[in-house]
Enzyme design. Sequence first.
Site, PDB file in Angstrom:
ATOM      1  N   GLY A 273      18.941  15.703 107.502  1.00 47.08           N
ATOM      2  CA  GLY A 273      18.660  15.022 108.768  1.00 47.08           C
ATOM      3  C   GLY A 273      18.184  15.810 109.597  1.00 47.08           C
ATOM      4  O   GLY A 273      18.423  16.778 109.945  1.00 47.08           O
TER       5      GLY A 273
ATOM      6  N   ASN B  20      28.670  10.997 107.090  1.00 40.07           N
ATOM      7  CA  ASN B  20      27.299  10.875 106.228  1.00 40.07           C
ATOM      8  C   ASN B  20      27.576   9.785 105.349  1.00 40.07           C
ATOM      9  O   ASN B  20      28.742   9.633 104.839  1.00 40.07           O
ATOM     10  CB  ASN B  20      27.280  12.051 105.311  1.00 40.07           C
ATOM     11  CG  ASN B  20      25.974  11.994 104.378  1.00 40.07           C
ATOM     12  OD1 ASN B  20      26.175  12.455 103.205  1.00 40.07           O
ATOM     13  ND2 ASN B  20      25.116  11.168 104.540  1.00 40.07           N
ATOM     14  N   GLY B  21      26.822   8.701 105.515  1.00 44.09           N
ATOM     15  CA  GLY B  21      26.969   7.379 104.747  1.00 44.09           C
ATOM     16  C   GLY B  21      26.699   6.293 105.474  1.00 44.09           C
ATOM     17  O   GLY B  21      26.256   6.576 106.560  1.00 44.09           O
TER      18      GLY B  21
END
Length: 503
Positions: A42, A118-119
Amino acid sequence: MPLGETPFDRPREACGVFGVYAPGEDVSRLTYFGLYALQHRGQESAGIAVGDGQTVLVYSKLGLVNQVFDEKVLDGLTGTHAIGHVRYSTTGSSARVENAQPAFMTRRDGGGIALGHNGNLVNPLDIARELEDLEIEVDASTDSHLVTALLAQQDTSDLVEAFRAVVPKLMGAYSITAMDEDQIVAVRDKYGVRPLVIGRLPSGGWVFASETCALDIIAADYIRDVEPGELVVADKDGLHSYTLFKPEPRLCVFEYVYFARPDSELFGRSVYEVRRAMGKQLADEAPADADVVIPVPETANAAAQGYADRSGLPYAEGFVKNRYVYRTFIQPSQTMREKGVRMKLNPLTQVIEGKRLVVVDDSIVRGTTTRETVDMLRRAGAREVHLRVSSPPIQWPCFYGIDTANRDELIGASKSIDEIRDFVGADSLGYLSVDGMLISTGVPTERFCHACFSGGYPIEVPAETARTKHVLELPVHPSNGNGRPKRAVEPVPAEPLPGITSE
Ligand code: SF4
């Protein structure tokens, strides 16, 4: 970026998370370096939250890790434990600093919760509606901030109890690190779609991270994965494990193909070795009569080496990559385009001219980048371009934290292999099969999510989510103060760190 490439023509990772509990250590610098190793996951924003037994402080900002933090900022972030986050948006606008993480909310007892995710949840609207019913307003538009708000609303000051109450309401993929004033926790959905590992520092401190490469950079030993459906706490008494759900592992196979760093391990298997095995399998499935094998750097390097090994063809580097280019929203001018200015890749004429090339890439999303890459090679004098892709055609969107574009934008969903070959201008095109990809991992195939290649979604996607544009824009309310982070720091690095104070 190559001519014609848009910033959205590659699959995009959602985020990287990190956490460390290590009293007596410089937890903010450990987190900084952990995030530095996870930067590939990211590049839109970065943030660190620290706790010292009394307060939770958060510092986050749009930008790369080394743009967001400097010595002065890190010196102001002291404590016994910390979590960190690097973000790429799959829900909510990336341009809003409010959407940077760690998210922060004030608990009902006045304490704080910080959270990095995260996800991607597939039912964020359910969470948004529940918060609306509770008249809780959230100053951000991401599913992660909604989860943090819901945790903060639980009638308990125990973070584990709050998670126990909230996780049954979460549908989708989540690997989370979170913290309060006294502890950090790591939580993984029951499918374990996104990776999350546990490490240990030489001093005895505990570390959680999206990938093992973030352990290596701070000399932490890999201990084990956070299991799917598990919640792990690190506090002054050590490490504690809680089983929230019976695990049904479905790790994202794309982590092996593209997202994870080659020096990381997933399921105990080296990402680099798996990529080589994919290249070998690709050579078996899609041989080519050619002179040399080159990768589209850098993710496809290992697969290209595997292809060369198995085929007996020589391996060479056919492109020079500008490794300092992450993202740019500044497009080349028309004149620059016409002159063929390419910011990210430049072909090495000496390797390419007059050659029949096998060009190995890891994936094709819309096909526009690939078309420009093939064009670049032809302009550099390639005699033939045989494109080989070390994953199958992407035919379905991802709802679990990867931005692979909408289905109608995926070239693999609308065109045959021959049509794609013609579109990108290659002499031949070969993809790795789904079975070949899964076998190459060396892991039992039923332990993976491969929905974007096969359409077999392991987690049901509610119709309203599937109908919505791929990148959801969740409702945003102007804060009335009820749900406003009490100690979240407006990230303005200035003298003398005005934001880094607690109330
Ligand atoms: S749909 Fe594709 S990118 Fe998304 S989690 Fe599954 S394998 Fe990974």
